[in-house]
Scaffold this motif. Structure first.
Motif, PDB file in Angstrom:
ATOM      1  N   MET A  64      -7.420  15.036   3.896  1.00  0.00           N
ATOM      2  CA  MET A  64      -7.101  13.637   3.654  1.00  0.00           C
ATOM      3  C   MET A  64      -5.839  13.201   4.398  1.00  0.00           C
ATOM      4  N   THR A  65      -4.951  14.147   4.712  1.00  0.00           N
ATOM      5  CA  THR A  65      -3.796  13.816   5.549  1.00  0.00           C
ATOM      6  C   THR A  65      -4.256  13.411   6.941  1.00  0.00           C
ATOM      7  N   ILE A  66      -5.242  14.155   7.472  1.00  0.00           N
ATOM      8  CA  ILE A  66      -5.824  13.797   8.769  1.00  0.00           C
ATOM      9  C   ILE A  66      -6.493  12.423   8.680  1.00  0.00           C
ATOM     10  N   ILE A  67      -7.187  12.153   7.561  1.00  0.00           N
ATOM     11  CA  ILE A  67      -7.830  10.850   7.374  1.00  0.00           C
ATOM     12  C   ILE A  67      -6.782   9.737   7.320  1.00  0.00           C
ATOM     13  N   ALA A  68      -5.649  10.016   6.665  1.00  0.00           N
ATOM     14  CA  ALA A  68      -4.579   9.013   6.572  1.00  0.00           C
ATOM     15  C   ALA A  68      -4.034   8.674   7.960  1.00  0.00           C
ATOM     16  N   ILE A  69      -3.869   9.702   8.808  1.00  0.00           N
ATOM     17  CA  ILE A  69      -3.395   9.473  10.177  1.00  0.00           C
ATOM     18  C   ILE A  69      -4.414   8.643  10.946  1.00  0.00           C
ATOM     19  N   SER A  70      -5.700   8.989  10.787  1.00  0.00           N
ATOM     20  CA  SER A  70      -6.771   8.255  11.475  1.00  0.00           C
ATOM     21  C   SER A  70      -6.841   6.808  10.987  1.00  0.00           C
ATOM     22  N   ARG A  73      -4.389   4.571  12.598  1.00  0.00           N
ATOM     23  CA  ARG A  73      -4.823   4.209  13.950  1.00  0.00           C
ATOM     24  C   ARG A  73      -5.899   3.118  13.889  1.00  0.00           C
ATOM     25  N   PHE A  74      -6.810   3.231  12.890  1.00  0.00           N
ATOM     26  CA  PHE A  74      -7.835   2.193  12.733  1.00  0.00           C
ATOM     27  C   PHE A  74      -7.191   0.830  12.514  1.00  0.00           C
ATOM     28  N   LEU A  75      -6.184   0.793  11.650  1.00  0.00           N
ATOM     29  CA  LEU A  75      -5.522  -0.464  11.326  1.00  0.00           C
ATOM     30  C   LEU A  75      -4.781  -1.025  12.535  1.00  0.00           C
ATOM     31  N   TRP A  81     -14.555  -4.069  10.044  1.00  0.00           N
ATOM     32  CA  TRP A  81     -14.777  -3.377   8.772  1.00  0.00           C
ATOM     33  C   TRP A  81     -16.078  -2.593   8.767  1.00  0.00           C
ATOM     34  N   VAL A  82     -17.088  -3.086   9.466  1.00  0.00           N
ATOM     35  CA  VAL A  82     -18.366  -2.367   9.538  1.00  0.00           C
ATOM     36  C   VAL A  82     -18.159  -1.005  10.197  1.00  0.00           C
ATOM     37  N   LYS A  83     -17.392  -0.999  11.283  1.00  0.00           N
ATOM     38  CA  LYS A  83     -17.133   0.255  11.982  1.00  0.00           C
ATOM     39  C   LYS A  83     -16.288   1.195  11.143  1.00  0.00           C
ATOM     40  N   ILE A  84     -15.273   0.648  10.481  1.00  0.00           N
ATOM     41  CA  ILE A  84     -14.393   1.477   9.658  1.00  0.00           C
ATOM     42  C   ILE A  84     -15.158   2.108   8.500  1.00  0.00           C
ATOM     43  N   ILE A  85     -15.977   1.299   7.794  1.00  0.00           N
ATOM     44  CA  ILE A  85     -16.733   1.822   6.651  1.00  0.00           C
ATOM     45  C   ILE A  85     -17.739   2.870   7.115  1.00  0.00           C
ATOM     46  N   TYR A 148      -1.818   1.814  -0.012  1.00  0.00           N
ATOM     47  CA  TYR A 148      -0.457   2.208   0.361  1.00  0.00           C
ATOM     48  C   TYR A 148      -0.016   1.466   1.623  1.00  0.00           C
ATOM     49  N   TYR A 149      -0.875   1.483   2.655  1.00  0.00           N
ATOM     50  CA  TYR A 149      -0.519   0.820   3.901  1.00  0.00           C
ATOM     51  C   TYR A 149      -0.420  -0.693   3.714  1.00  0.00           C
ATOM     52  N   TYR A 150      -1.297  -1.256   2.888  1.00  0.00           N
ATOM     53  CA  TYR A 150      -1.269  -2.705   2.650  1.00  0.00           C
ATOM     54  C   TYR A 150       0.031  -3.110   1.952  1.00  0.00           C
ATOM     55  N   VAL A 151       0.395  -2.378   0.906  1.00  0.00           N
ATOM     56  CA  VAL A 151       1.627  -2.687   0.173  1.00  0.00           C
ATOM     57  C   VAL A 151       2.835  -2.555   1.086  1.00  0.00           C
ATOM     58  N   ARG A 152       2.821  -1.516   1.929  1.00  0.00           N
ATOM     59  CA  ARG A 152       3.948  -1.323   2.833  1.00  0.00           C
ATOM     60  C   ARG A 152       4.035  -2.461   3.845  1.00  0.00           C
ATOM     61  N   GLN A 153       2.882  -2.905   4.365  1.00  0.00           N
ATOM     62  CA  GLN A 153       2.880  -4.022   5.303  1.00  0.00           C
ATOM     63  C   GLN A 153       3.362  -5.309   4.645  1.00  0.00           C
ATOM     64  N   VAL A 154       2.980  -5.524   3.380  1.00  0.00           N
ATOM     65  CA  VAL A 154       3.436  -6.709   2.654  1.00  0.00           C
ATOM     66  C   VAL A 154       4.953  -6.682   2.498  1.00  0.00           C
ATOM     67  N   LYS A 155       5.483  -5.509   2.127  1.00  0.00           N
ATOM     68  CA  LYS A 155       6.941  -5.385   1.970  1.00  0.00           C
ATOM     69  C   LYS A 155       7.654  -5.599   3.295  1.00  0.00           C
ATOM     70  N   GLU A 156       7.108  -5.035   4.378  1.00  0.00           N
ATOM     71  CA  GLU A 156       7.728  -5.212   5.687  1.00  0.00           C
ATOM     72  C   GLU A 156       7.668  -6.673   6.117  1.00  0.00           C
ATOM     73  N   ALA A 157       6.540  -7.335   5.811  1.00  0.00           N
ATOM     74  CA  ALA A 157       6.414  -8.747   6.163  1.00  0.00           C
ATOM     75  C   ALA A 157       7.421  -9.602   5.396  1.00  0.00           C
ATOM     76  N   GLU A 158       7.614  -9.283   4.106  1.00  0.00           N
ATOM     77  CA  GLU A 158       8.586 -10.021   3.297  1.00  0.00           C
ATOM     78  C   GLU A 158       9.999  -9.805   3.824  1.00  0.00           C
ATOM     79  N   HIS A 159      10.301  -8.562   4.179  1.00  0.00           N
ATOM     80  CA  HIS A 159      11.628  -8.258   4.742  1.00  0.00           C
ATOM     81  C   HIS A 159      11.801  -8.974   6.071  1.00  0.00           C
ATOM     82  N   HIS A 160      10.728  -8.956   6.862  1.00  0.00           N
ATOM     83  CA  HIS A 160      10.750  -9.620   8.160  1.00  0.00           C
ATOM     84  C   HIS A 160      10.990 -11.118   7.994  1.00  0.00           C
ATOM     85  N   ARG A 161      10.275 -11.731   7.048  1.00  0.00           N
ATOM     86  CA  ARG A 161      10.421 -13.162   6.796  1.00  0.00           C
ATOM     87  C   ARG A 161      11.832 -13.493   6.317  1.00  0.00           C
TER      88      ARG A 161
END
Length: 364
Positions: A64-70, A73-75, A81-85, A148-161
């Motif tokens: 799952m660590t390898i999946i997390a890295i992949s 990259r997908f994001l 979404w069709v390809k990702i799923i 996890y990645y979504y929450v982190r992106q939201v936090k980074e976006a808020e900090h960025h804003r």
């Protein structure tokens, strides 16, 4: 460390903790079943905890660590979404094969059974027996990864804003402070006083321009990007005041691509560029200044250029910024708005006297 660029250890710990919790529930379930159904047969608790639990935990967490890295990259590559799923469905089935293959190899290498005794059909049946469970576990952990990645992106976006808002406020305050310095107000008010005797209408217009310009700085809202048309309107008030103050010693020309008027530019960007060009263009050898403000498209970018025919620069850009020519805040705002997809250059024009400041931003 370079490894941190690819692996988020907080996420790995989160995945390890989730699967560890799943295994704990499985251990408790097994203990319950053995207590209430003693006729059930099971390997020793040592073999069960080491081989069925711990090693399985290591294999799944590594996979799952390898999946997390992949997934990261997908994001970054914005796959559909069709390809990702579809990719994750394949990976969810593949995880069962990998676990089964690992345990079969481990059993052969550890001497639990020989290669001659190995039965492919039995191994496949074991894989099929838990394929639905592996599927659910995989997608549960994949959901954790995406969350996890979504929450982190939201936090980074808020900090960025928040950074952009702070920089915009700083820009307004610096502009207001600059324009409210005694020499600016005294010179402008003195020009108005002189005009009051010789041209009352022009004096009234200058007062209105000064009022409108300061109002635009103070009450222009918190938008970090505004249409070019609105930016030019604010600049026009400032230009009218400059024309009164400098009279025949300053000529300002505008070369604006009207097809870009609705496109977005960083708020309050042209005035400090113009002010800097005028302030540092005048010298004893350059008492008459011509400044040209150009806005045009260049491929997928909009170019904002302010150039003069005044005094040349005597230091490189890095040194100029360190000395505080009022442009460092603009550079910080540009990078926060556009990342590396922008550029800021201040340089001598080369073949002719004068300095040009060039800002390149994406067309929006």
């Amino acid at each position: 460390m370079k490894i941190k660029r690819f692996i988020d250890f907080k996420l790995v710990l989160l995945l390890a903790g989730f699967y560890g919790l799943f295994n704990l529930v499985y251990i408790l379930k097994t203990f319950y079943m053995l207590r209430h159904f003693p006729q059930m047969k099971m390997m020793s608790w040592y073999d069960f905890l080491v081989f069925n639990i711990f090693i399985d935990w290591l294999v799944v967490v590594f996979y799952m660590t390898i999946i997390a890295i992949s997934t990261k990259r997908f994001l970054n590559k914005n796959y559909s979404w069709v390809k990702i799923i579809s990719i994750h469905v394949v990976f969810s089935i593949l995880i069962g094969f990998i676990i089964r293959l690992f345990f079969d190899l481990f059993g052969i290498l550890s001497g639990q059974f020989s290669l001659q005794d190995y039965q492919l059909e039995e191994s496949f049946n074991r894989f099929v027996a838990v394929v639905d469970l592996n599927f659910l576990i995989y997608f549960a952990m994949t959901f954790i990864i995406y969350t996890y990645y979504y929450v982190r992106q939201v936090k980074e976006a808020e900090h960025h804003r928040a950074q952009l808002e702070t920089q915009l406020v700083n820009t307004k305050m610096k502009m207001l402070s600059s324009q409210l310095q005694p020499h600016f107000l005294f010179n402008t008010l003195n020009s108005i006083a002189v005009l009051a005797d010789i041209d009352k209408e022009l004096a009234k217009d200058t007062i209105a321009d000064l009022s409108d310009f300061l109002r635009e700085i103070l009450y222009s809202g918190e938008e970090n990007e505004i249409p070019l048309e609105k930016e030019l309107r604010t600049l026009e008030y400032y230009l009218n005041i400059l024309n009164v103050r400098f009279s025949d010693h300053l000529i300002i020309r505008k070369e604006i691509d009207e097809g870009l008027l609705s496109r977005k530019v960083p708020a309050l960007i042209l005035q400090p560029l113009l002010e800097n060009s005028i302030k540092h263009g005048y010298s004893y050898d350059h008492t008459d200044l011509v400044v040209v403000i150009s806005v045009f498209a260049e491929g997928k970018y909009m170019v904002l250029k302010v150039e003069n025919n005044g005094k040349d620069l005597t230091a490189p850009q890095e040194e100029i910024m360190e000395k505080g020519m009022g442009l460092s805040n603009i550079i910080a705002r540009l990078h926060n708005l556009y990342g590396n997809d922008c550029s800021f250059i201040i340089r001598n024009k080369g073949q002719e006297a004068g300095v040009e400041t060039v800002v390149r931003i994406p067309l929006r």
